[in-house]
Design a protein around this motif. Structure first.
Motif, PDB file in Angstrom:
ATOM      1  N   ALA A   1       0.819  -1.221   0.000  1.00 18.55           N
ATOM      2  CA  ALA A   1       0.000   0.000   0.000  1.00 18.55           C
ATOM      3  C   ALA A   1       0.847   1.262   0.000  1.00 18.55           C
ATOM      4  O   ALA A   1       0.520   2.258   0.628  1.00 18.55           O
ATOM      5  CB  ALA A   1      -0.968   0.006   1.188  1.00 18.55           C
TER       6      ALA A   1
ATOM      7  N   PHE B   1      -6.246   3.020  -0.648  1.00 17.90           N
ATOM      8  CA  PHE B   1      -5.567   2.091   0.262  1.00 17.90           C
ATOM      9  C   PHE B   1      -6.078   2.239   1.696  1.00 17.90           C
ATOM     10  O   PHE B   1      -6.099   1.272   2.454  1.00 17.90           O
ATOM     11  CB  PHE B   1      -4.053   2.285   0.219  1.00 17.90           C
TER      12      PHE B   1
ATOM     13  N   ASN C   1      -9.249   0.300   1.601  1.00 18.24           N
ATOM     14  CA  ASN C   1      -9.056  -1.088   1.165  1.00 18.24           C
ATOM     15  C   ASN C   1      -7.621  -1.515   1.472  1.00 18.24           C
ATOM     16  O   ASN C   1      -6.753  -1.442   0.612  1.00 18.24           O
ATOM     17  CB  ASN C   1      -9.318  -1.220  -0.342  1.00 18.24           C
ATOM     18  N   THR C   2      -7.376  -1.957   2.678  1.00 11.71           N
ATOM     19  CA  THR C   2      -6.030  -2.343   3.091  1.00 11.71           C
ATOM     20  C   THR C   2      -5.595  -3.611   2.358  1.00 11.71           C
ATOM     21  O   THR C   2      -6.236  -4.658   2.487  1.00 11.71           O
ATOM     22  CB  THR C   2      -5.989  -2.600   4.608  1.00 11.71           C
ATOM     23  N   PRO C   3      -4.512  -3.528   1.573  1.00 13.90           N
ATOM     24  CA  PRO C   3      -4.053  -4.696   0.813  1.00 13.90           C
ATOM     25  C   PRO C   3      -3.535  -5.826   1.702  1.00 13.90           C
ATOM     26  O   PRO C   3      -2.933  -5.593   2.745  1.00 13.90           O
ATOM     27  CB  PRO C   3      -2.913  -4.145  -0.043  1.00 13.90           C
TER      28      PRO C   3
ATOM     29  N   THR D   1      -7.652  -7.414  -0.788  1.00 11.48           N
ATOM     30  CA  THR D   1      -7.666  -6.467   0.321  1.00 11.48           C
ATOM     31  C   THR D   1      -8.567  -7.018   1.423  1.00 11.48           C
ATOM     32  O   THR D   1      -9.268  -8.008   1.211  1.00 11.48           O
ATOM     33  CB  THR D   1      -8.192  -5.083  -0.126  1.00 11.48           C
ATOM     34  N   LYS D   2      -8.567  -6.356   2.543  1.00 16.46           N
ATOM     35  CA  LYS D   2      -9.431  -6.780   3.648  1.00 16.46           C
ATOM     36  C   LYS D   2     -10.901  -6.602   3.308  1.00 16.46           C
ATOM     37  O   LYS D   2     -11.758  -7.227   3.911  1.00 16.46           O
ATOM     38  CB  LYS D   2      -9.074  -6.008   4.922  1.00 16.46           C
TER      39      LYS D   2
END
Length: 131
Positions: free
Chosen positions: A36, A73, A76-78, A102-103
């Motif tokens: 990210a 990012f 949407n945490t990779p 992503t989460k």
């Protein structure tokens, strides 16, 4: 004596061609997506970037595109990023498709790069939900 040394030098020159040492830029960008790292990704942006994220499409400056990518990012945490498809047959053009997990879900990332002054720059970046 000179012939074996010359052969070795030619072999090593071909082995360590700058393109091979650098690795493929799409692989490097995939790693940056996984971490990210919008700041490092933006270093590969051309001065203006056609950016599409979740059907919002426009042409942005390098700084604007970095901010939009940073916001993506944040939401949407990779978790993982892998190269799914790569076109690298043209020495002045690269195209890659990444699968970004992503989460909050999976995304398909399409990256178009063009070479300017011996460096590849991202001219188009598309991030869409993976179907």
């Amino acid at each position: 004596m000179i012939r074996p040394i010359l052969s070795a030098v030619i072999f090593l020159t071909q082995l360590f061609h700058p393109g091979l040492i650098q690795g493929d830029i799409v692989d490097a960008i995939s790693t940056l997506f996984k971490s990210a790292n919008s700041k490092e990704i933006s270093k590969n942006f051309s001065p203006s970037v056609e950016l599409t994220i979740n059907e919002e499409e426009d042409v942005y400056t390098k700084a604007q595109a970095e901010q939009i990518l940073r916001d993506f990012f944040t939401k949407n945490t990779p978790v993982n990023s892998t190269v799914v498809h790569l076109i690298n047959t043209n020495p002045n053009y690269r195209f890659g498709i990444l699968s970004l997990s992503t989460k909050s879900g999976k995304f398909r990332v399409a990256i178009t790069l063009k070479k300017t002054a011996n460096t590849f720059f991202i001219t188009e970046l598309r991030i869409e939900p993976d179907k």
